[in-house]
Design an enzyme around this catalytic site. Structure first.
Site, PDB file in Angstrom:
ATOM      1  N   GLU A   1      50.353  68.802  15.214  1.00 39.37           N
ATOM      2  CA  GLU A   1      49.936  67.383  15.728  1.00 39.37           C
ATOM      3  C   GLU A   1      51.210  67.172  17.235  1.00 39.37           C
ATOM      4  O   GLU A   1      51.106  66.098  17.570  1.00 39.37           O
ATOM      5  CB  GLU A   1      50.344  66.356  14.742  1.00 39.37           C
ATOM      6  CG  GLU A   1      49.495  66.439  13.625  1.00 39.37           C
ATOM      7  CD  GLU A   1      47.992  66.367  13.748  1.00 39.37           C
ATOM      8  OE1 GLU A   1      47.733  66.073  14.971  1.00 39.37           O
ATOM      9  OE2 GLU A   1      47.194  66.128  12.957  1.00 39.37           O
TER      10      GLU A   1
ATOM     11  N   HIS B   1      54.998  61.039  11.657  1.00 35.53           N
ATOM     12  CA  HIS B   1      53.613  60.853  10.991  1.00 35.53           C
ATOM     13  C   HIS B   1      53.617  61.328   9.585  1.00 35.53           C
ATOM     14  O   HIS B   1      54.340  62.256   9.244  1.00 35.53           O
ATOM     15  CB  HIS B   1      52.668  62.122  11.674  1.00 35.53           C
ATOM     16  CG  HIS B   1      51.314  62.343  11.103  1.00 35.53           C
ATOM     17  ND1 HIS B   1      50.558  61.324  10.994  1.00 35.53           N
ATOM     18  CD2 HIS B   1      50.729  63.472  10.416  1.00 35.53           C
ATOM     19  CE1 HIS B   1      49.623  61.888  10.038  1.00 35.53           C
ATOM     20  NE2 HIS B   1      49.674  63.190   9.959  1.00 35.53           N
TER      21      HIS B   1
ATOM     22  N   HIS C   1      51.490  60.671   5.360  1.00 33.66           N
ATOM     23  CA  HIS C   1      50.179  60.289   4.588  1.00 33.66           C
ATOM     24  C   HIS C   1      50.439  59.149   3.585  1.00 33.66           C
ATOM     25  O   HIS C   1      50.285  59.684   2.182  1.00 33.66           O
ATOM     26  CB  HIS C   1      49.636  61.472   3.989  1.00 33.66           C
ATOM     27  CG  HIS C   1      49.403  62.645   5.038  1.00 33.66           C
ATOM     28  ND1 HIS C   1      49.047  63.882   4.819  1.00 33.66           N
ATOM     29  CD2 HIS C   1      49.087  62.563   6.420  1.00 33.66           C
ATOM     30  CE1 HIS C   1      48.656  64.631   5.804  1.00 33.66           C
ATOM     31  NE2 HIS C   1      48.921  63.783   7.063  1.00 33.66           N
TER      32      HIS C   1
ATOM     33  N   GLU D   1      57.400  39.212   4.826  1.00 36.58           N
ATOM     34  CA  GLU D   1      58.171  40.186   5.879  1.00 36.58           C
ATOM     35  C   GLU D   1      57.261  40.870   7.006  1.00 36.58           C
ATOM     36  O   GLU D   1      57.779  41.185   7.952  1.00 36.58           O
ATOM     37  CB  GLU D   1      59.222  41.136   5.186  1.00 36.58           C
ATOM     38  CG  GLU D   1      58.311  42.131   4.177  1.00 36.58           C
ATOM     39  CD  GLU D   1      59.413  43.301   3.897  1.00 36.58           C
ATOM     40  OE1 GLU D   1      59.100  43.895   3.039  1.00 36.58           O
ATOM     41  OE2 GLU D   1      60.442  43.173   4.523  1.00 36.58           O
TER      42      GLU D   1
ATOM     43  N   HIS E   1      43.500  59.409   6.736  1.00 37.81           N
ATOM     44  CA  HIS E   1      44.355  60.386   6.894  1.00 37.81           C
ATOM     45  C   HIS E   1      45.834  59.966   6.942  1.00 37.81           C
ATOM     46  O   HIS E   1      46.536  60.481   6.003  1.00 37.81           O
ATOM     47  CB  HIS E   1      44.130  61.075   8.497  1.00 37.81           C
ATOM     48  CG  HIS E   1      45.189  62.170   8.855  1.00 37.81           C
ATOM     49  ND1 HIS E   1      44.574  63.331   9.532  1.00 37.81           N
ATOM     50  CD2 HIS E   1      46.382  62.520   8.500  1.00 37.81           C
ATOM     51  CE1 HIS E   1      45.617  64.032   9.625  1.00 37.81           C
ATOM     52  NE2 HIS E   1      46.786  63.453   9.134  1.00 37.81           N
TER      53      HIS E   1
HETATM   54  P1  13P Z   1      51.270  70.355  10.559  1.00 43.85           P
HETATM   55  O1  13P Z   1      51.516  71.184   9.257  1.00 43.85           O
HETATM   56  O2  13P Z   1      50.777  71.157  11.413  1.00 43.85           O
HETATM   57  O3  13P Z   1      52.490  69.814  10.679  1.00 43.85           O
HETATM   58  O4  13P Z   1      50.169  69.440   9.955  1.00 43.85           O
HETATM   59  C1  13P Z   1      50.470  68.430   8.898  1.00 43.85           C
HETATM   60  C2  13P Z   1      49.522  67.465   9.259  1.00 43.85           C
HETATM   61  O5  13P Z   1      49.815  66.219   8.735  1.00 43.85           O
HETATM   62  C3  13P Z   1      48.464  67.450   9.854  1.00 43.85           C
HETATM   63  O6  13P Z   1      48.107  65.914  10.508  1.00 43.85           O
HETATM   64 ZN    ZN Z   2      48.492  64.550   8.767  1.00 40.17          ZN
END
Ligand code: 13P
Ligand code: ZN
Length: 263
Positions: free
Chosen positions: A109, A132, A134, A162, A203
């Site tokens: 990413e 980033h 999940h 909040e 995602h």
């Molecule tokens: P990477 O292992 O390349 O960082 O990817 C993980 C991920 O969350 C892809 O969206």
């Molecule tokens: Zn991801």
């Protein structure tokens, strides 16, 4: 090494919150030359990585970036294999100064991270961090809620007091797109002109800011609001926060909330 330790602690916390299973998630953090000099020899790059897009705005900057395929779970015990410190040498090249010792490379990413840094620095010169991850409830919500950014924001603002104070600019939402490429990077960075947070449907989320605490706190607050939504979305709601009350909150906490959502 203190800065790196602080980053590793946040990576570990992200893992412990269950937001970064397996190799899920990635992080990039702009470092000062002083911070980097403490750790490595800035005059002897080890390897280079090329990208076709233009990142001239970042030339000369030092960035810590998590490695692709690496597990957040392992960063604490083995930072040198899981993380890299890089410098932007020219518009298309990053050089590795430290890390990725087992031959690794930056997260898949990286295009999104680098493009987000470029956009956020234009609006906030103190910007440093892109995370980033999940988070479960945010992902759940993208299966059952409208993906319209304003409707998504309104719901999250109304889940808890909040929310509007912590993310008054709202949340942008992208529909499902192929991850790991430039197209999703461009779409994400376009929203970063006026949001700090962009949800990727089914995602996860990209959050940005000045400090580790700010960005971690932002993710925590958005995920908490999404968790409340997931717990009550199939229940009969008999009262919730009204638009006037959200405006009252924004006034009391002196935050500029995004217009066109509750007014
Ligand atoms: P990477 O292992 O390349 O960082 O990817 C993980 C991920 O969350 C892809 O969206
Ligand atoms: Zn991801």
């Amino acid at each position: 090494m203190n800065t790196i330790q602080d980053v590793i602690q946040i990576i570990d916390l992200l893992y412990k919150h269950n937001w970064d299973e397996r190799n899920g998630g990635n992080l990039s953090y702009l470092l000062s030359e002083e911070e980097v000099k403490d750790i490595c020899d800035i005059h002897h790059p080890l390897r280079t990585f090329s990208y076709s897009f233009d990142m001239k705005e970042l030339i000369g900057k030092y960035i810590l970036i998590t490695g692709t395929g690496k597990y957040f779970k392992n960063c604490l015990k083995d930072p040198k294999n899981n993380l890299g410190i890089l410098r932007v040498e020219d518009a298309h090249t990053l050089s590795l100064l430290w890390g990725y010792e087992d031959g690794g490379s930056p997260t898949s990413e990286a295009p999104t991270h680098l493009k987000c840094h470029i956009e956020r620095l234009k609006v906030d010169p103190l910007h440093r961090l892109v995370i980033h991850c999940h988070p479960t409830n945010i992902i759940c919500m993208t299966h059952i809620h409208s993906l319209d950014s304003n409707r998504f924001t309104e719901t999250l603002w109304k889940m808890q007091t909040e929310s509007i104070v912590v993310f008054p600019e709202g949340i942008a939402v992208l529909p499902w797109m192929l991850c790991g490429g430039e197209e999703i990077g461009d779409a994400t960075a376009a929203h970063m002109k006026d949001y700090r947070s962009v949800v990727w449907a089914q995602h996860g989320i990209f959050c940005t800011g000045k400090t580790l605490d700010e960005v971690f706190g932002l993710i925590e607050t958005i995920e908490k609001a999404a968790e409340i939504y997931m717990k009550i979305c199939d229940k009969k709601i008999i009262q919730s926060i009204k638009n006037e009350e959200l405006i009252q909150l924004a006034t009391a906490f002196k935050v500029e909330y995004r217009k066109g959502i509750i007014d």
